[in-house]
Write an enzyme that holds these catalytic residues in place. Structure first.
Site, PDB file in Angstrom:
ATOM      1  N   CYS A  75       0.856  -1.182   0.000  1.00 21.49           N
ATOM      2  CA  CYS A  75       0.000   0.000   0.000  1.00 21.49           C
ATOM      3  C   CYS A  75       0.900   1.242   0.000  1.00 21.49           C
ATOM      4  O   CYS A  75       1.758   1.387   0.867  1.00 21.49           O
ATOM      5  CB  CYS A  75      -0.882  -0.025   1.243  1.00 21.49           C
ATOM      6  SG  CYS A  75      -1.635   1.546   1.665  1.00 21.49           S
ATOM      7  N   GLU A  76       0.687   2.104  -0.962  1.00 27.55           N
ATOM      8  CA  GLU A  76       1.526   3.302  -1.044  1.00 27.55           C
ATOM      9  C   GLU A  76       1.213   4.328   0.032  1.00 27.55           C
ATOM     10  O   GLU A  76       1.988   5.244   0.252  1.00 27.55           O
ATOM     11  CB  GLU A  76       1.412   3.940  -2.430  1.00 27.55           C
ATOM     12  CG  GLU A  76       0.082   4.555  -2.741  1.00 27.55           C
ATOM     13  CD  GLU A  76      -0.007   5.108  -4.162  1.00 27.55           C
ATOM     14  OE1 GLU A  76      -0.830   6.013  -4.364  1.00 27.55           O
ATOM     15  OE2 GLU A  76       0.722   4.661  -5.054  1.00 27.55           O
ATOM     16  N   HIS A  77       0.093   4.159   0.713  1.00 27.02           N
ATOM     17  CA  HIS A  77      -0.284   5.120   1.750  1.00 27.02           C
ATOM     18  C   HIS A  77       0.335   4.799   3.107  1.00 27.02           C
ATOM     19  O   HIS A  77       0.595   5.710   3.891  1.00 27.02           O
ATOM     20  CB  HIS A  77      -1.814   5.175   1.899  1.00 27.02           C
ATOM     21  CG  HIS A  77      -2.507   5.601   0.654  1.00 27.02           C
ATOM     22  ND1 HIS A  77      -3.706   5.083   0.247  1.00 27.02           N
ATOM     23  CD2 HIS A  77      -2.145   6.497  -0.297  1.00 27.02           C
ATOM     24  CE1 HIS A  77      -4.066   5.630  -0.891  1.00 27.02           C
ATOM     25  NE2 HIS A  77      -3.143   6.499  -1.242  1.00 27.02           N
ATOM     26  N   HIS A  78       0.542   3.512   3.408  1.00 25.69           N
ATOM     27  CA  HIS A  78       1.028   3.133   4.737  1.00 25.69           C
ATOM     28  C   HIS A  78       2.258   2.233   4.707  1.00 25.69           C
ATOM     29  O   HIS A  78       2.779   1.862   5.751  1.00 25.69           O
ATOM     30  CB  HIS A  78      -0.083   2.411   5.514  1.00 25.69           C
ATOM     31  CG  HIS A  78      -1.313   3.235   5.648  1.00 25.69           C
ATOM     32  ND1 HIS A  78      -2.435   3.043   4.858  1.00 25.69           N
ATOM     33  CD2 HIS A  78      -1.595   4.277   6.464  1.00 25.69           C
ATOM     34  CE1 HIS A  78      -3.359   3.926   5.191  1.00 25.69           C
ATOM     35  NE2 HIS A  78      -2.883   4.693   6.142  1.00 25.69           N
ATOM     36  N   GLN A 116      -4.620  -0.761  -4.916  1.00 26.71           N
ATOM     37  CA  GLN A 116      -5.167  -1.909  -5.635  1.00 26.71           C
ATOM     38  C   GLN A 116      -5.866  -1.514  -6.930  1.00 26.71           C
ATOM     39  O   GLN A 116      -5.755  -2.208  -7.940  1.00 26.71           O
ATOM     40  CB  GLN A 116      -6.120  -2.682  -4.717  1.00 26.71           C
ATOM     41  CG  GLN A 116      -6.724  -3.902  -5.355  1.00 26.71           C
ATOM     42  CD  GLN A 116      -7.585  -4.696  -4.399  1.00 26.71           C
ATOM     43  OE1 GLN A 116      -7.337  -4.722  -3.200  1.00 26.71           O
ATOM     44  NE2 GLN A 116      -8.607  -5.342  -4.922  1.00 26.71           N
ATOM     45  N   HIS A 144      -6.040  -6.087   3.022  1.00 24.11           N
ATOM     46  CA  HIS A 144      -5.072  -5.011   3.236  1.00 24.11           C
ATOM     47  C   HIS A 144      -4.683  -4.916   4.699  1.00 24.11           C
ATOM     48  O   HIS A 144      -5.529  -4.658   5.559  1.00 24.11           O
ATOM     49  CB  HIS A 144      -5.682  -3.681   2.773  1.00 24.11           C
ATOM     50  CG  HIS A 144      -5.894  -3.627   1.292  1.00 24.11           C
ATOM     51  ND1 HIS A 144      -5.169  -2.794   0.482  1.00 24.11           N
ATOM     52  CD2 HIS A 144      -6.730  -4.318   0.483  1.00 24.11           C
ATOM     53  CE1 HIS A 144      -5.558  -2.979  -0.774  1.00 24.11           C
ATOM     54  NE2 HIS A 144      -6.502  -3.894  -0.794  1.00 24.11           N
ATOM     55  N   CYS A 146      -3.101  -2.622   6.073  1.00 21.17           N
ATOM     56  CA  CYS A 146      -3.285  -1.253   6.572  1.00 21.17           C
ATOM     57  C   CYS A 146      -4.682  -1.092   7.185  1.00 21.17           C
ATOM     58  O   CYS A 146      -4.889  -0.240   8.035  1.00 21.17           O
ATOM     59  CB  CYS A 146      -3.039  -0.221   5.476  1.00 21.17           C
ATOM     60  SG  CYS A 146      -4.056  -0.417   4.016  1.00 21.17           S
TER      61      CYS A 146
END
Length: 185
Positions: A75-78, A116, A144, A146
């Site tokens: 996940c690019e956010h977390h 995703q 996920h 995250c």
């Protein structure tokens, strides 16, 4: 590059209140750096390299489906993993792609930091590009970390994303056949 990344991990460990020199953590920065490089090695691959000419002439024009290709991405956010499976179908137009290349395409894009939804589109567009198919369909089902390990902590949640190109987008019956084959309904 490994040493540079390792130094950053060393600082992260210190900022979290740990001693990076204690026995159990002494080699962790280097191991974490190597792991992160492996988990993101898709940045150093290209579609041409992955396919490696494995596109073959064929008279087949019926749906070809590859199900349950396992995937692991970040996940690019977390910077936490999401884990799942990918289903890919295409309607050949004079050529077919070698079976193992589907898994290699999934891995190449999955081994990059992203979401995703984008991963699903990248896979569909790559298969379309190399096969020039009449249509391509991709569904990804993933869990996920995250969402499971932090934040709302929902252990049984999963996400499904899909991209339909060409005949799969234009013809409900083609889309329905694909979804029936994937989900067995």
């Amino acid at each position: 590059m490994t040493e540079h990344l390792a130094e950053h991990y060393r600082h992260i460990i210190e900022e979290l209140g740990e001693d990076p020199e204690r026995e159990g953590l002494r080699d962790t920065p280097k191991r974490a750096a190597k792991a992160m490089q492996f988990l993101n090695h898709g940045y150093h691959q290209s579609l041409e390299e992955i396919v490696n000419g494995a596109v073959f002439a064929s008279d087949t024009d019926e749906m070809v489906l590859v199900k349950d290709i396992e995937l692991y991405s970040m996940c690019e956010h977390h910077l936490l993993p999401f884990i799942g499976k990918c289903h890919i179908a295409y309607l050949p137009r004079g050529k077919v792609l070698g079976l193992s290349k589907f898994a290699r395409i999934v891995d190449m894009y999955a081994r990059r930091m992203q979401i995703q939804e984008n991963l699903t589109r990248q896979i569909a567009e790559a298969v379309q590009q190399v096969t020039e198919a009449r249509g391509v369909a991709v569904v990804i089902e993933a869990r996920h970390l995250c969402m499971m390990m932090r934040g709302v902590e929902k252990q049984n949640s999963s996400m499904t994303s899909s991209v339909m190109l060409g005949a799969f987008r234009e013809h409900q019956s083609t889309r329905q056949e694909f979804l029936t084959l994937v989900h067995g309904r």
